[in-house]
Design a protein around this motif. Structure first.
Motif, PDB file in Angstrom:
ATOM      1  N   GLN A 142       0.826  -1.216   0.000  1.00 56.48           N
ATOM      2  CA  GLN A 142       0.000   0.000   0.000  1.00 56.48           C
ATOM      3  C   GLN A 142       0.859   1.264   0.000  1.00 56.48           C
ATOM      4  O   GLN A 142       0.694   2.172   0.821  1.00 56.48           O
ATOM      5  CB  GLN A 142      -0.922  -0.005   1.234  1.00 56.48           C
ATOM      6  N   GLY A 144       0.905   3.565  -2.153  1.00 61.72           N
ATOM      7  CA  GLY A 144       0.252   4.742  -2.713  1.00 61.72           C
ATOM      8  C   GLY A 144      -0.038   5.815  -1.684  1.00 61.72           C
ATOM      9  O   GLY A 144      -0.103   7.002  -2.007  1.00 61.72           O
ATOM     10  N   ARG A 145      -0.197   5.419  -0.438  1.00 65.83           N
ATOM     11  CA  ARG A 145      -0.484   6.385   0.623  1.00 65.83           C
ATOM     12  C   ARG A 145       0.720   7.289   0.894  1.00 65.83           C
ATOM     13  O   ARG A 145       0.568   8.360   1.462  1.00 65.83           O
ATOM     14  CB  ARG A 145      -0.859   5.651   1.903  1.00 65.83           C
ATOM     15  N   GLU A 152      -3.826   4.611  -4.571  1.00 63.36           N
ATOM     16  CA  GLU A 152      -3.728   3.480  -3.662  1.00 63.36           C
ATOM     17  C   GLU A 152      -3.874   2.172  -4.440  1.00 63.36           C
ATOM     18  O   GLU A 152      -4.361   2.148  -5.558  1.00 63.36           O
ATOM     19  CB  GLU A 152      -4.796   3.589  -2.572  1.00 63.36           C
TER      20      GLU A 152
END
Length: 216
Positions: A142, A144-145, A152
């Motif tokens: 994860q 993308g955060r 995400e």
């Protein structure tokens, strides 16, 4: 008859070779330590009792392990880190020597589990093209955060190279495309370092025959 004897010979070789190599390494370490002890005794003109001679190499090995542990303790404080960092930079300036040093350093860091080489788990991704599977290590799920504006649903994986996994590439792939493997990081590293020859046989047969089962 000839094929059967050949089969027996190969089976016997596969069974005895690991034992023979292990014994050879142990004897080599013992003789190496014995040579060092004899050199030290000659230098200081000492002659211990005869009954002690077989045990001196063992004491040398224990002393070496203690020295390595002491070095590890030094590298965990500021002064030790500065000294060893300076030594590391000096070695890496020497042509040819730095190539060997870098390779050994990367392999040691990989196999001994240094913090920078800790991964969440082993996995498969379709790489370098669809239909070809490559073993990888999940580094940051994860992601993308933390890498805006990346959306995400993406994961950072390391695609290792054999026999030095640390020289691989970090790739950001869709999390849905990552197939987790039910094997330990250690087993996966053995697979990479051995160029694909070492992997638990039962797990390998199940994963490669039905990779889609790992997604369930």
């Amino acid at each position: 008859m000839g094929n059967r004897l050949r089969r027996y010979f190969i089976a016997g070789l596969l069974s005895t070779l690991p034992i023979a190599v292990t014994l050879y390494v142990l004897v080599w370490v013992y003789n190496w330590a014995n040579g060092i002890i004899e050199g030290i005794l000659r230098a200081i003109d000492a002659e211990p009792a005869r009954w002690m001679m077989p045990f001196l190499p063992i004491l040398a090995i224990v002393a070496t392990l203690g020295l390595v542990t002491l070095v590890g303790m030094l590298t965990n404080n500021y002064v030790g880190r500065v000294l060893f960092a300076a030594l590391d930079r000096s070695i890496k300036t020497i042509p040819l020597v730095r190539e060997v040093y870098n390779a050994v350093q990367q392999i040691a860091q990989t196999l001994l589990g240094q913090p920078e080489m800790q991964f969440q788990r082993a996995a498969l991704i379709e790489y370098p093209r669809k239909g070809l599977y490559t073993l990888c290590f999940i580094a940051s799920p994860q992601v993308g955060r933390r890498l805006s504006p990346l959306p995400e649903g993406y994961t950072v994986v390391l695609v290792p190279t054999s026999p030095v996994p640390a020289s691989g590439m970090a790739i950001i792939v869709p999390t849905a495309d990552v197939i987790p493997l039910d094997i330990s990081i250690e087993d996966a590293l053995k697979y990479v370092v051995s160029a694909g020859f070492i992997l638990p046989e039962s797990r390998a047969r199940q994963l490669w025959a039905h990779p889609e089962q790992t997604q369930s």
